[in-house]
Scaffold this motif. Structure first.
Motif, PDB file in Angstrom:
ATOM      1  N   ARG A 104       4.828  -3.450   9.886  1.00 58.34           N
ATOM      2  CA  ARG A 104       3.883  -2.728  10.742  1.00 58.34           C
ATOM      3  C   ARG A 104       4.259  -2.910  12.214  1.00 58.34           C
ATOM      4  O   ARG A 104       4.120  -2.018  13.033  1.00 58.34           O
ATOM      5  N   THR A 137       0.839  -1.204   0.000  1.00 59.22           N
ATOM      6  CA  THR A 137       0.000   0.000   0.000  1.00 59.22           C
ATOM      7  C   THR A 137       0.873   1.253   0.000  1.00 59.22           C
ATOM      8  O   THR A 137       0.581   2.231  -0.692  1.00 59.22           O
ATOM      9  N   ASP A 142      -5.837  -1.700  -4.838  1.00 55.71           N
ATOM     10  CA  ASP A 142      -5.085  -2.360  -3.769  1.00 55.71           C
ATOM     11  C   ASP A 142      -5.842  -3.603  -3.307  1.00 55.71           C
ATOM     12  O   ASP A 142      -7.072  -3.564  -3.187  1.00 55.71           O
ATOM     13  N   ASP A 143      -5.105  -4.669  -3.070  1.00 58.47           N
ATOM     14  CA  ASP A 143      -5.684  -5.897  -2.503  1.00 58.47           C
ATOM     15  C   ASP A 143      -6.723  -6.545  -3.404  1.00 58.47           C
ATOM     16  O   ASP A 143      -7.854  -6.820  -2.972  1.00 58.47           O
TER      17      ASP A 143
HETATM   18 MG    MG Z   1      -2.064  -2.924   2.118  1.00 58.63          MG
END
Ligand code: MG
Ligand code: ADP
Length: 455
Positions: free
Chosen positions: A321, A166, A222-223
């Protein structure tokens, strides 16, 4: 800053004077920023120092920002801490307003872009650390953002969660808009695409939907694994793809697996997704992780020693993350205890009580406590229902998951009925505000937290 000078500023409706805020106002604003940093260290950014006061009359504080991405970030993440800080510093109720102001220039990049794109200001190429694990994905994103439609089309990036897909897509949007003044870019999650498609059918406005997606210069989704088992959406996406591709328009897609491994994806889509470049992002090496921790610290205006960056990078291996989560914990402990960040503090923050408390809490535990308190079913929280009796527990659930677990906004939204990250962000802000303004809500959140953590 003495109280009388604050009172003076407030009573005399101090506004910008010839384009420059008075020194007193600037000093108050610096104090407000300092306090806001202490109130919410995780959402502190180095670029706060670039913000400017446009107007301050005691009741209203208007803050000038360089671009829409900054406005969006502040509104979503910092409104609460800024408001509380402004009230604490001035002793008055203060309403905040963030807006783009032409006199506030961004540091290095000119980030004009369509506000509807909803980009995260941190997710630029400047802030992306390149290493062996993501070098090809990064290079291909740079190439397509410099001349969309000419190099790799479609560009398909895949990799596990939290590895920067992302981030790269946002960076492409920033860069493409900067380079190509009038390019029309559509960037959205696949889930959003599917939801908009469903809404268009319900409203009988398929033509509107189609023209919205088939006339752009760059389409970034995205995704796309979200298309699995959604036959109608796959069909629609197939035609969108063809229309754009045949006109030489750029298509960029991301997913958690390569095209052929997305379950129940139509063969004709798999083959099209493979027409251009398919590139993978792998988990980062130790050296890349160290560089990422340092970059993240830099973006937040934090100094972190090589020793500590190395310590975090050794402890957290799989998901970037979580590297950020570790940095946030360390910063939070340093701010609350007023200590310098050293190895001991880093160890305490990462292995100590906070982590121990967080580690064993799952989002399911949270949902269980919330559903039992409000006497609602989990399926209701995960449904589309929007009645107050369901919305409030759902929002509380989101807020608690955000505060008591390390799940991302996307993951929390996914668990609670496939909602997108902006919905979760909105819920967290709303509950946060209610917590500040309503003692009953504060007590309820404390009680639920106690039950969840067995404190
Ligand atoms: Mg993402
Ligand atoms: P994905 O979409 O693959 O799940 P994200 O793009 O949301 O992952 O990345 C998760 C977090 O990790 C974001 O905060 C992002 O900025 C950060 N991140 C991932 N890769 C990098 C990188 N190479 N350099 C800097 N930050 C990164």
């Amino acid at each position: 800053m003495f109280w009388w000078s604050i009172a003076f500023c407030i009573e005399h409706r101090i506004t910008k004077d010839g384009g420059v805020a008075t020194p007193e106002v600037e000093e108050i604003f610096d104090d407000i920023l300092e306090r806001a940093k202490a109130l919410d260290p995780a959402n502190t950014r180095k670029w706060f120092e670039k913000l400017a006061v446009l107007h301050f009359d005691g009741g209203l504080l208007r803050i000038g920002c360089p671009d829409e991405a900054t406005v969006q970030f502040l509104q979503d993440n910092c409104k609460n801490s800024f408001t509380r800080s402004a009230q604490q510093i001035t002793g008055h109720l203060v309403t905040l307003d963030f807006s783009v102001d032409a006199t506030v220039r961004p540091s290095s990049e000119d980030r004009r872009y369509q506000p509807s794109l909803k980009l995260h200001p941190d997710y630029t190429f400047d802030n992306f650390v390149v290493g062996p694990s993501n070098r090809l994905a990064h290079a291909s994103c740079i190439a397509v953002s410099q001349s969309p439609g000419d190099t790799y089309n479609p560009l398909f990036i895949y990799g596990s969660s939290g590895l920067g897909k992302t981030h790269l897509l946002h960076a492409v949007c920033f860069e493409a808009q900067r380079r190509l003044n009038n390019a029309v870019i559509q960037f959205l999650s696949c889930e959003d695409f599917v939801n908009r498609f469903i809404r268009a059918i319900e409203e009988g406005n398929l033509a509107g939907f189609q023209s919205q997606f088939r006339t752009v210069d760059v389409l970034i989704i995205d995704d796309v694994q979200f298309l699995r088992e959604r036959e109608h959406s796959q069909e629609e996406f197939f035609h969108t793809f063809n229309a754009l591709y045949n006109n030489g328009k750029q298509i960029i897609l991301s997913a958690d697996s390569p095209p052929g491994k997305i379950p129940s994806l139509e063969e004709r889509l798999i083959s099209r997704f493979n027409w251009g470049l398919v590139t993978r992002i792998d988990p980062p090496s130790y050296e890349t992780r160290v560089a990422i921790v340092q970059k993240k610290a830099h973006v937040r205006g934090l100094n972190i020693s090589d020793e500590i960056a190395g310590y975090i990078a050794r402890k957290v291996q799989a998901n970037i993350r979580e590297l950020e989560g570790a940095l946030t914990s360390i910063y939070a402990v340093a701010t609350t205890t007023g200590q310098e960040i050293d190895l001991e503090l880093a160890q305490t923050a990462m292995e100590g009580q906070i982590e121990a408390t967080f580690k064993h809490i799952s989002i399911t535990d949270i949902a269980e406590v919330v559903t039992s308190h409000f006497d609602v079913r989990l399926t209701d929280l995960q449904s589309k229902k929007r009645s107050q009796s369901i919305t409030e527990p759902r929002q509380i659930c989101m807020y608690l998951a955000r505060n008591l677990t390390r799940h991302s906004l996307e993951e929390i939204g996914g668990y609670l009925g496939g909602r997108d990250h902006t919905t979760v962000m909105h819920a967290c802000n709303k509950i946060n505000q209610a917590k500040d303004n309503d003692p009953k809500m504060n007590a309820l959140l404390n009680e639920l937290t106690k039950q969840i953590t067995h404190a």
